[in-house]
Design an enzyme around this catalytic site. Sequence first.
Site, mmCIF file in Angstrom:
data_model
loop_
_atom_site.group_PDB
_atom_site.id
_atom_site.type_symbol
_atom_site.label_atom_id
_atom_site.label_comp_id
_atom_site.label_asym_id
_atom_site.label_seq_id
_atom_site.Cartn_x
_atom_site.Cartn_y
_atom_site.Cartn_z
ATOM 1 N N GLY A 188 -79.082 -45.013 -18.716
ATOM 2 C CA GLY A 188 -80.126 -44.088 -19.153
ATOM 3 C C GLY A 188 -81.424 -44.833 -19.390
ATOM 4 C CG ASP B 172 -87.057 -47.705 -22.973
ATOM 5 O OD1 ASP B 172 -86.275 -48.509 -22.448
ATOM 6 O OD2 ASP B 172 -88.280 -47.714 -22.760
ATOM 7 C CB SER C 39 -88.896 -40.794 -17.775
ATOM 8 O OG SER C 39 -88.719 -40.764 -19.182
ATOM 9 C CG ASN D 34 -78.758 -39.066 -32.193
ATOM 10 O OD1 ASN D 34 -79.252 -40.120 -31.767
ATOM 11 N ND2 ASN D 34 -79.447 -38.182 -32.886
ATOM 12 N N GLY E 119 -90.689 -44.887 -29.255
ATOM 13 C CA GLY E 119 -90.721 -43.555 -28.671
ATOM 14 C C GLY E 119 -90.277 -42.435 -29.576
ATOM 15 N N PRO F 194 -76.438 -38.000 -18.750
ATOM 16 C CG PRO F 194 -75.184 -36.027 -18.937
ATOM 17 C CD PRO F 194 -75.510 -37.313 -19.673
#
Length: 540
Positions: free
Chosen positions: A199, A201, A244, A177, A505, A142
């Site tokens: 969501g 990556d 994003s 996690n 990332g 979220p």
Amino acid sequence: MDHQHHRLLSSLLFHKHGQVEVTFFCDFLTWKNIGRNRSNRSSGISSVSQTAQGHAVRVCEIVAVHKTHISDQTKATKHLQQNPCAFTVFYVSRMTQHQWRCSDITFHCANQELCERWIQTINDQLSLQTNRPKSLLVYINPYGGKKQGKHLYDQKVAPLFSRACVSTDVIVTERANHARDHLKSEANLDKYDGVVCVGGDGMFSEILHGLVSKTQTDHCVDPNQPNASLVPCSLRIGIIPAGSTDCICFATVGTNDPVTSALHIIIGDSQPMDVCSVHHSDTFLRYSVSLLGYGFYGDVLTDSEKKRWLGPARYDLSGVKTFLTHNYYEGTVSFVPAEDDVGNPRDKEQCRAGCRVCQSKTSLKAPQSDVPGENETCDTGSDTWTEIRGKFIAINAATMSCASPRSPKGLSPSAHLADGTADLILVRKCSRLDFFKHLVRHTNKEDQFDHSFVEVHRVRKFRFQPRHQETMSLEDLKKLGSSPICSKAAHHYNSCACSHWTCDGEILPHAAIQVSVQCQLITLFARGIEEKQQCAAFQD
């Protein structure tokens, strides 16, 4: 193929534009207008374009079929009123830029028996699509992206799953996690046909680590062994993009569109993917499916972590800062080259839906043994290692093209999703202007490897050993800053100190790493990016 030999049902039905001939084959549903009818002319409705062409939908891309209540329609022409029984077929339609939408067509029948026969016949064929999921475990982040994950799922994705009769258990994550830990220790995966993450990556990485770790534990495989062959995951992973950055989704579907991804999940698409296992000595660090970057990209990510309050703009600011700093790093790269049958990074053979290279690896992939340790491969003399020492501005390893809206061709345009290799890109020390030319080529169609200071290798494994293992202490840095020749000393420090690896990332804690490509370790609900001619073949 002559579909007449596989015809299951054919009827003259009606829809809003008039009478149509509807035929259902084993593989296709077709319909075509059989001419202008009086009701169309009398009502002033022109159906020339409708009567001039037929339509066809592949059975594997029919989402669902449902009985339709005429009372739900506010207006009905005379011939629809005379045919009160109706059913609606929901199916995939292709838009621009690889986007899919769920379209529908409603057919009207003269009696209830014929209507139910059509519904039953179509549903019988859909039941033969055994690759379709019936039950999914869904994790929603979220907080990712614009914090719209929950709303996006509820409004756009959940209704599609419901229409296709896909049951779901939804877990909204509460911390970092959460999904990874739940998959590893709590989830009863036997009751599901797939796992879906809503969501970006980062969320996908959680699902990846949880699912792969759970699989290795169940098969008694020690992930800390760098040369162990890991057991592929049996459950497919679906990605509903809501972050994003949605690099993985873009590379496997061709767009960052949640509806498109949901439809790929519903129809049960499968796309195998390679995963890199990353180790330091005999300690497992992380899994990677897109980019491992040392030097430039590692520095960009490290600096951007200090600017998280800026949002996505932090990457642009850190990129400019890192470019102007223009550091280089010394070290040794060793790698095991890939076999000749997987091509090379400059052959311009892009990985697309139905990729020849990846499919050949799928057919050759042997079944995994259930005996612990039997699948382990040792680093023996059969692996010929190549060693390169030098000063590098960037060292990148891409297991996919890493294409994105900003870089349409990606870091390695010819990298494949499931061929068991990674493209190792070495950018040696060069002038700032030359490095700028290399970066610019990521945004255009020129060969970005066509520079004397850039080399690229297709590899199965690689190692990196930095020249200097330890960075300067805080006291040394203070002394450096007060030195009368601090600028020269600082340049020497920048050229010799270690950078950091970015792994999809995330920053790795060690610079010395060993990487092995695990061929087709996971499978996504995707099919790869369709070529234009492939898209045209599926159009009406």
